[in-house]
Structure formats: C-alpha cells, structure tokens
Design a protein around this motif. Structure first.
Motif, PDB file in Angstrom:
ATOM      1  N   ASN A 295       0.829  -1.209   0.000  1.00 35.59           N
ATOM      2  CA  ASN A 295       0.000   0.000   0.000  1.00 35.59           C
ATOM      3  C   ASN A 295       0.864   1.260   0.000  1.00 35.59           C
ATOM      4  O   ASN A 295       0.563   2.244  -0.687  1.00 35.59           O
ATOM      5  CB  ASN A 295      -0.913  -0.009   1.225  1.00 35.59           C
ATOM      6  CG  ASN A 295      -2.133  -0.904   1.035  1.00 35.59           C
ATOM      7  OD1 ASN A 295      -2.683  -0.967  -0.045  1.00 35.59           O
ATOM      8  ND2 ASN A 295      -2.539  -1.597   2.083  1.00 35.59           N
ATOM      9  N   GLN A 296       1.946   1.233   0.769  1.00 38.68           N
ATOM     10  CA  GLN A 296       2.820   2.417   0.835  1.00 38.68           C
ATOM     11  C   GLN A 296       3.554   2.649  -0.476  1.00 38.68           C
ATOM     12  O   GLN A 296       3.803   3.796  -0.857  1.00 38.68           O
ATOM     13  CB  GLN A 296       3.797   2.241   1.991  1.00 38.68           C
ATOM     14  CG  GLN A 296       3.127   2.365   3.354  1.00 38.68           C
ATOM     15  CD  GLN A 296       3.991   1.860   4.488  1.00 38.68           C
ATOM     16  OE1 GLN A 296       4.818   0.963   4.319  1.00 38.68           O
ATOM     17  NE2 GLN A 296       3.810   2.421   5.672  1.00 38.68           N
ATOM     18  N   ARG A 297       3.855   1.590  -1.189  1.00 39.26           N
ATOM     19  CA  ARG A 297       4.529   1.771  -2.478  1.00 39.26           C
ATOM     20  C   ARG A 297       3.609   2.436  -3.504  1.00 39.26           C
ATOM     21  O   ARG A 297       4.084   3.088  -4.439  1.00 39.26           O
ATOM     22  CB  ARG A 297       5.045   0.417  -2.984  1.00 39.26           C
ATOM     23  CG  ARG A 297       6.315  -0.056  -2.277  1.00 39.26           C
ATOM     24  CD  ARG A 297       6.948  -1.229  -2.999  1.00 39.26           C
ATOM     25  NE  ARG A 297       6.178  -2.434  -2.823  1.00 39.26           N
ATOM     26  CZ  ARG A 297       6.367  -3.323  -1.850  1.00 39.26           C
ATOM     27  NH1 ARG A 297       7.322  -3.108  -0.953  1.00 39.26           N
ATOM     28  NH2 ARG A 297       5.626  -4.406  -1.762  1.00 39.26           N
ATOM     29  N   ILE A 298       2.297   2.288  -3.322  1.00 35.44           N
ATOM     30  CA  ILE A 298       1.360   3.023  -4.189  1.00 35.44           C
ATOM     31  C   ILE A 298       1.510   4.521  -3.954  1.00 35.44           C
ATOM     32  O   ILE A 298       1.567   5.323  -4.898  1.00 35.44           O
ATOM     33  CB  ILE A 298      -0.090   2.566  -3.918  1.00 35.44           C
ATOM     34  CG1 ILE A 298      -0.280   1.106  -4.317  1.00 35.44           C
ATOM     35  CG2 ILE A 298      -1.077   3.447  -4.682  1.00 35.44           C
ATOM     36  CD1 ILE A 298      -1.651   0.556  -3.985  1.00 35.44           C
ATOM     37  N   ASP A 299       1.606   4.921  -2.687  1.00 35.73           N
ATOM     38  CA  ASP A 299       1.769   6.339  -2.368  1.00 35.73           C
ATOM     39  C   ASP A 299       3.092   6.880  -2.888  1.00 35.73           C
ATOM     40  O   ASP A 299       3.175   8.033  -3.334  1.00 35.73           O
ATOM     41  CB  ASP A 299       1.674   6.547  -0.857  1.00 35.73           C
ATOM     42  CG  ASP A 299       0.265   6.285  -0.330  1.00 35.73           C
ATOM     43  OD1 ASP A 299      -0.676   6.348  -1.141  1.00 35.73           O
ATOM     44  OD2 ASP A 299       0.117   6.018   0.873  1.00 35.73           O
ATOM     45  N   VAL A 300       4.140   6.061  -2.824  1.00 32.91           N
ATOM     46  CA  VAL A 300       5.436   6.491  -3.357  1.00 32.91           C
ATOM     47  C   VAL A 300       5.329   6.720  -4.859  1.00 32.91           C
ATOM     48  O   VAL A 300       5.839   7.718  -5.395  1.00 32.91           O
ATOM     49  CB  VAL A 300       6.515   5.440  -3.046  1.00 32.91           C
ATOM     50  CG1 VAL A 300       7.828   5.797  -3.750  1.00 32.91           C
ATOM     51  CG2 VAL A 300       6.752   5.337  -1.540  1.00 32.91           C
ATOM     52  N   ALA A 301       4.642   5.815  -5.549  1.00 32.17           N
ATOM     53  CA  ALA A 301       4.481   5.975  -6.996  1.00 32.17           C
ATOM     54  C   ALA A 301       3.643   7.216  -7.318  1.00 32.17           C
ATOM     55  O   ALA A 301       3.937   7.952  -8.264  1.00 32.17           O
ATOM     56  CB  ALA A 301       3.833   4.716  -7.582  1.00 32.17           C
ATOM     57  N   ARG A 302       2.613   7.475  -6.541  1.00 28.81           N
ATOM     58  CA  ARG A 302       1.777   8.661  -6.773  1.00 28.81           C
ATOM     59  C   ARG A 302       2.550   9.952  -6.547  1.00 28.81           C
ATOM     60  O   ARG A 302       2.312  10.966  -7.214  1.00 28.81           O
ATOM     61  CB  ARG A 302       0.571   8.622  -5.835  1.00 28.81           C
ATOM     62  CG  ARG A 302      -0.528   7.650  -6.245  1.00 28.81           C
ATOM     63  CD  ARG A 302      -1.603   7.608  -5.197  1.00 28.81           C
ATOM     64  NE  ARG A 302      -2.727   6.771  -5.592  1.00 28.81           N
ATOM     65  CZ  ARG A 302      -3.650   6.323  -4.750  1.00 28.81           C
ATOM     66  NH1 ARG A 302      -3.565   6.622  -3.459  1.00 28.81           N
ATOM     67  NH2 ARG A 302      -4.651   5.580  -5.184  1.00 28.81           N
ATOM     68  N   ALA A 303       3.481   9.916  -5.594  1.00 27.74           N
ATOM     69  CA  ALA A 303       4.244  11.132  -5.288  1.00 27.74           C
ATOM     70  C   ALA A 303       5.080  11.600  -6.465  1.00 27.74           C
ATOM     71  O   ALA A 303       5.488  12.765  -6.514  1.00 27.74           O
ATOM     72  CB  ALA A 303       5.140  10.887  -4.066  1.00 27.74           C
ATOM     73  N   ASN A 304       5.327  10.711  -7.429  1.00 32.16           N
ATOM     74  CA  ASN A 304       6.095  11.110  -8.597  1.00 32.16           C
ATOM     75  C   ASN A 304       5.329  12.075  -9.503  1.00 32.16           C
ATOM     76  O   ASN A 304       5.903  12.675 -10.417  1.00 32.16           O
ATOM     77  CB  ASN A 304       6.522   9.871  -9.400  1.00 32.16           C
ATOM     78  CG  ASN A 304       7.595   9.070  -8.677  1.00 32.16           C
ATOM     79  OD1 ASN A 304       8.458   9.636  -8.012  1.00 32.16           O
ATOM     80  ND2 ASN A 304       7.517   7.756  -8.783  1.00 32.16           N
ATOM     81  N   TYR A 305       4.011  12.211  -9.279  1.00 34.16           N
ATOM     82  CA  TYR A 305       3.241  13.213 -10.022  1.00 34.16           C
ATOM     83  C   TYR A 305       3.678  14.641  -9.640  1.00 34.16           C
ATOM     84  O   TYR A 305       3.531  15.572 -10.412  1.00 34.16           O
ATOM     85  CB  TYR A 305       1.750  13.072  -9.710  1.00 34.16           C
ATOM     86  CG  TYR A 305       1.059  11.954 -10.452  1.00 34.16           C
ATOM     87  CD1 TYR A 305       1.013  11.934 -11.843  1.00 34.16           C
ATOM     88  CD2 TYR A 305       0.425  10.920  -9.760  1.00 34.16           C
ATOM     89  CE1 TYR A 305       0.361  10.914 -12.521  1.00 34.16           C
ATOM     90  CE2 TYR A 305      -0.241   9.911 -10.432  1.00 34.16           C
ATOM     91  CZ  TYR A 305      -0.268   9.904 -11.815  1.00 34.16           C
ATOM     92  OH  TYR A 305      -0.916   8.899 -12.479  1.00 34.16           O
ATOM     93  N   PHE A 306       4.184  14.816  -8.438  1.00 35.66           N
ATOM     94  CA  PHE A 306       4.491  16.144  -7.916  1.00 35.66           C
ATOM     95  C   PHE A 306       5.865  16.611  -8.396  1.00 35.66           C
ATOM     96  O   PHE A 306       6.748  15.800  -8.684  1.00 35.66           O
ATOM     97  CB  PHE A 306       4.479  16.134  -6.385  1.00 35.66           C
ATOM     98  CG  PHE A 306       3.125  15.892  -5.809  1.00 35.66           C
ATOM     99  CD1 PHE A 306       2.292  16.951  -5.489  1.00 35.66           C
ATOM    100  CD2 PHE A 306       2.671  14.612  -5.574  1.00 35.66           C
ATOM    101  CE1 PHE A 306       1.053  16.740  -4.954  1.00 35.66           C
ATOM    102  CE2 PHE A 306       1.423  14.386  -5.045  1.00 35.66           C
ATOM    103  CZ  PHE A 306       0.604  15.456  -4.729  1.00 35.66           C
ATOM    104  N   PRO A 307       6.080  17.907  -8.439  1.00 35.34           N
ATOM    105  CA  PRO A 307       7.403  18.410  -8.818  1.00 35.34           C
ATOM    106  C   PRO A 307       8.445  18.092  -7.750  1.00 35.34           C
ATOM    107  O   PRO A 307       8.149  18.078  -6.553  1.00 35.34           O
ATOM    108  CB  PRO A 307       7.177  19.929  -8.949  1.00 35.34           C
ATOM    109  CG  PRO A 307       5.990  20.210  -8.098  1.00 35.34           C
ATOM    110  CD  PRO A 307       5.111  19.010  -8.213  1.00 35.34           C
ATOM    111  N   ALA A 308       9.650  17.812  -8.200  1.00 33.18           N
ATOM    112  CA  ALA A 308      10.770  17.559  -7.296  1.00 33.18           C
ATOM    113  C   ALA A 308      11.550  18.856  -7.099  1.00 33.18           C
ATOM    114  O   ALA A 308      11.972  19.491  -8.071  1.00 33.18           O
ATOM    115  CB  ALA A 308      11.674  16.477  -7.862  1.00 33.18           C
ATOM    116  N   ILE A 309      11.701  19.276  -5.857  1.00 31.08           N
ATOM    117  CA  ILE A 309      12.408  20.514  -5.529  1.00 31.08           C
ATOM    118  C   ILE A 309      13.730  20.143  -4.865  1.00 31.08           C
ATOM    119  O   ILE A 309      13.748  19.491  -3.818  1.00 31.08           O
ATOM    120  CB  ILE A 309      11.572  21.400  -4.593  1.00 31.08           C
ATOM    121  CG1 ILE A 309      10.240  21.750  -5.267  1.00 31.08           C
ATOM    122  CG2 ILE A 309      12.335  22.652  -4.223  1.00 31.08           C
ATOM    123  CD1 ILE A 309       9.303  22.541  -4.381  1.00 31.08           C
TER     124      ILE A 309
END
Length: 468
Positions: A295-309
């Motif tokens: 389940n947590q790896r789904i959230d990690v994959a979704r976080a890639n939608y956001f810009p990396a600062i």
C-alpha cells in the motif's frame, strides 16, 4: 494553454495526495474458544531430552533458517539505504592539475612568464531534495515493513523447522519400533518353521503346513527390508533438517531409544482457538506487513506526479599554490535550487501507479489466503488431536484381543481341533495390529506437533520482532 496544463497538473496532484490505507482487510473469523497457551518451546512438553537437543540443533544450523536470516540482513540493509534517502547528499572532492602554455592567441608569451602552471582545488558539495510530498518518508516506512515482514518470515521458518524436526524424530522412532517388532516376529517365525520341520519329519503334518510356515517367515523378512529402508530414509531426512554436512547426511548417526515411542509423555494442548490467533501466526503477520508495504509503495508511486524541488550548495577553494589552497582569497561557494515537474512522463507514472496497485491487490489476496490456510490448519489439527488418541486406544484394545485370539488358535491347532491356516491368520492379524498400534502412537505425537505449529508455536509472538 498554460493555464490548462497547470489545471491538469493540479488535478493530478490532488488525486496523488490521497493516502492509501495500510490496514489489512476485515475478515469473517470464527470466535475464540480457548485460553492463550504458552507454546514458545512446545517440544519440551514431551519430556524427551533427545528431542529437545535435536530441535535446538536444527534451530541453530538448519540451512533454510540460515537463508531466512540472510534475507533479513538484506531487508535491513535496504531499510538503512531508504533511511539515508531522507538525508542530504554530501560529498567532498579534491583535485590537482598541471598545464604548459607557450602561446596566447598565436603570440609567444613575454620573456620570463612561467609557461607551466599548477592548479589545486578542494570542494564540499551538498544537494537535498525536499520531501514535501512524503515520498522518501513513505518509502522508508515501506522498507521498514519489508524488514519486519522478512523477520516474521524467518520466525515462520523457525516454527516449521521445529515442527518438522519433531515430526522427523517421531517418524524415526516409529520406524525403529516397527523394525524391532519385525525382528522379534522373525525370531518367532523361525522357531515356528523349526517346529514344523520336526513335526513334518515325524509325519504329524504334511507339506502344506511346512511350506506355509516358511512362506510366512519370508514375508516377515520382506517387511524387515522395507523397515530398514524407512529407518535409513528418516535418519537422512532428520540429518538434513539439522543442517549437518553432506557426509553426515549420507551416513547419519543418531543415538535414541526405540522404547521412547511408548514412554514419552504426550502433552495436551487447549481444545479451541486462542483469542490472538492472527497475532500468534508469524506467516499471517508476514503477509500483513507485506500488504502494508505494498500500500505504501502506491503512495510512493503517486508522489512522482508532484514536482521535485532540489536544493544544492557548494563550498570550496582553488589556488595555483597548494600552500594557499585554504587561504581566504581562494575560497569559492555556490547555492541554488531547482524544480522538476514531469510532463511527458505522466503516462509512465500512471503505469507505475497501476503496477503498484495490482501488486497491492495480489498482496490482499495473499493475506486472505494465509489467514484462510491458518484456520484450516488449526481446524484439521484440532480434529486430528482428538481422533488420533481415540484411534490409539482402539488399536491397543485390538492388539490385546488378537493376542488372545492367537493363543487360542495355537491351542486349538496343537490339540488337533483346527487347521494351521487358523494360526497363520491369527499371526497375520496380530502383526498388522502391532504395526498399526505403532503408527497410531506416532500419529498422536504428530497431531500434537501439528497443533502446536498451527497455533503459531515456536516463537514468542508477544515480544519477537515488535518495535524493530
């Protein structure tokens, strides 16, 4: 167009902000019906010092358990690596170079100008990606759940190794007892053949009785050969479980008393389900942690939608002379920040999210199957724990009755009231009953082993792994 793109990115970002629940699914479970038994070292309840020593040796040297421990070390290293992703990336560098220059724009250097120059530099650089969306934190939590899952998997193998060692030991004792029974029976059959030869030579009996007695002697000799093979196979299986060398597996040696199959006490375990069944079984907790990590790896994959600062900084020094490298005028520094927003790769990110979601769905099914299997194992072990005791009592009674029947058949035959076939039939039935009684005594102990294993025995579920 720009506003449209921004709106799309924001919509994707808002959808990615949702957090996937990590709790396992709620299942329809049977109610608890027993107290919490202490099964951390359940094998000691048999009161057999040889069994205790064998299980301890297996837990120390079994190769499957050693491989599981190595997998725990791998998961621990991955967890440490995930932890470090939340820290700045800092590196230090140093360099030196030497160059020669005689012309500048095709014109020779003025007289006395050095044509060889040295350059020395040292730097300290750092970069840090702000974890605004929790990607690295969640990835670290997933790695921690993977670590705990590997530890529970190790404990699962501990329970299996302890149980299989006990099962192999009791099977070996049973095969020893069968071999001993067949050897004793063979002595009796040889005596019978010798007696029948004397009776034949005296003209009391004919060829049929003598040949039949010899055939029964040969049948027992065949049973002995099978029993010898079973003893050898059980010894080798036990040696492999103990993690012994190939030479010791090929030529195993175990000191044991064949009478222990009858003398060891048979412990009584609670009849019913303990209230903490889902916590007692390490394989269930393993599946639960794997599900949480998925389940947590789904959230990690979704976080890639956001810009990396990313923040970067550097501090260093450069000088033509090594002695002036760290002097004030030679110092240099830099600082910067960068933002990267995926656009073209959105399809790849979505595909990764879909992949992680499908893997999570598989983990859900695996969790349900593990729980289902655990309760089936417990159900079967509870039934076997009672029925094998009933079968042993019935086999013991049958053996006693058949022993009396053989005594009567021998008396009738020697008195001339019945043919020798009646004696042979009684002998066969008694030997079968003796063999089945040995098997029933073995099965009672195997049922206790299976119940202890089904209830999650072999590890301290209240303290092991917790808090790591």
């Amino acid at each position: 167009m720009f506003k449209y793109c921004v709106a799309v990115i924001l919509a994707i970002g808002l959808s990615a902000c949702t957090t996937t629940p990590t709790a396992p699914p709620v299942l329809d479970l049977p109610p608890a019906s027993a107290n919490e038994p202490s099964l951390e070292k359940w094998w000691t309840a048999f009161g057999d010092a040889t069994l205790n020593a064998l299980v301890e040796e297996a837990l120390a040297h079994n190769l499957d358990l050693a491989a599981a421990m190595a997998r725990v070390d791998q998961a621990r290293a991955q967890y440490k690596a995930a932890e470090f992703t939340q820290l700045p990336d800092v590196n230090i560098g140093a360099g030196a170079s030497r160059s020669r220059q005689t012309l500048v724009g095709g014109i020779p250097l003025p007289f006395g100008t050095p044509v060889i120059s040295n350059n020395f530099n040292a730097s300290l650089n750092a970069s840090y990606e702000l974890d605004l969306w929790g990607k690295y934190r969640i990835a670290t939590d997933a790695a921690r759940n993977n670590l705990m899952a590997s530890e529970y998997a190790r404990e699962t193998i501990r329970t299996v190794v302890a149980a299989e060692t006990a099962r192999a030991y009791f099977r070996l004792l049973a095969s020893d007892a069968q071999l001993s029974q067949f050897n004793d029976t063979l002595k009796s059959r040889i005596e019978t053949v010798d007696l029948q030869k004397d009776r034949y030579q005296a003209g009391v009996i004919g060829d049929f009785d003598l040949v039949t007695a010899e055939a029964e002697r040969a049948a027992v000799s065949s049973d002995i050969a099978v029993a010898v093979r079973l003893v050898a196979e059980n010894e080798a299986a036990l040696a492999a479980l103990l993690g012994r060398t190939p030479r010791e597996v090929f030529a195993p040696q175990f000191a044991r008393d064949v009478k222990m199959i009858w003398l060891v006490s048979v412990p009584t375990l609670p009849e019913g389900l303990p209230s903490q069944m889902l916590e007692r079984r390490p394989d269930i907790r393993d599946a639960e942690k794997q599900l949480a990590a998925a389940n947590q790896r789904i959230d990690v994959a979704r976080a890639n939608y956001f810009p990396a600062i990313t923040l970067t900084g550097g501090f260093g020094s450069e000088s033509g002379l090594l002695k002036n490298l760290f002097s004030g005028p030679a110092m240099i520094w830099s600082i910067g920040a960068g933002l990267v927003q995926p656009l073209v790769g959105l399809t790849l990110i979505k595909a990764d999210v879909d992949l992680k979601t499908a893997q999570r769905d598989e983990s859900v099914v695996n969790y349900r199957q593990t729980v289902q299997s655990a309760f089936k194992d417990t159900h079967d072990a509870l039934v076997a724990n009672q029925t094998t005791r009933d079968a042993l009592a019935a086999q013991a009674e049958r053996r006693d009755k058949l022993q009396r029947a053989l005594d009567v058949a021998n008396l009738r035959y020697t008195s001339g009231y019945s043919p020798y076939l009646e004696v042979l039939d009684a002998q066969r039935q008694l030997l079968q009953a003796q063999t089945l009684q040995i098997i029933a005594a073995r099965d009672v102990r195997l049922a206790v082993v299976d119940l202890a294993k089904a209830l999650g025995g072999g590890w301290d579920y209240k303290t092991a792994v917790a808090g790591k």
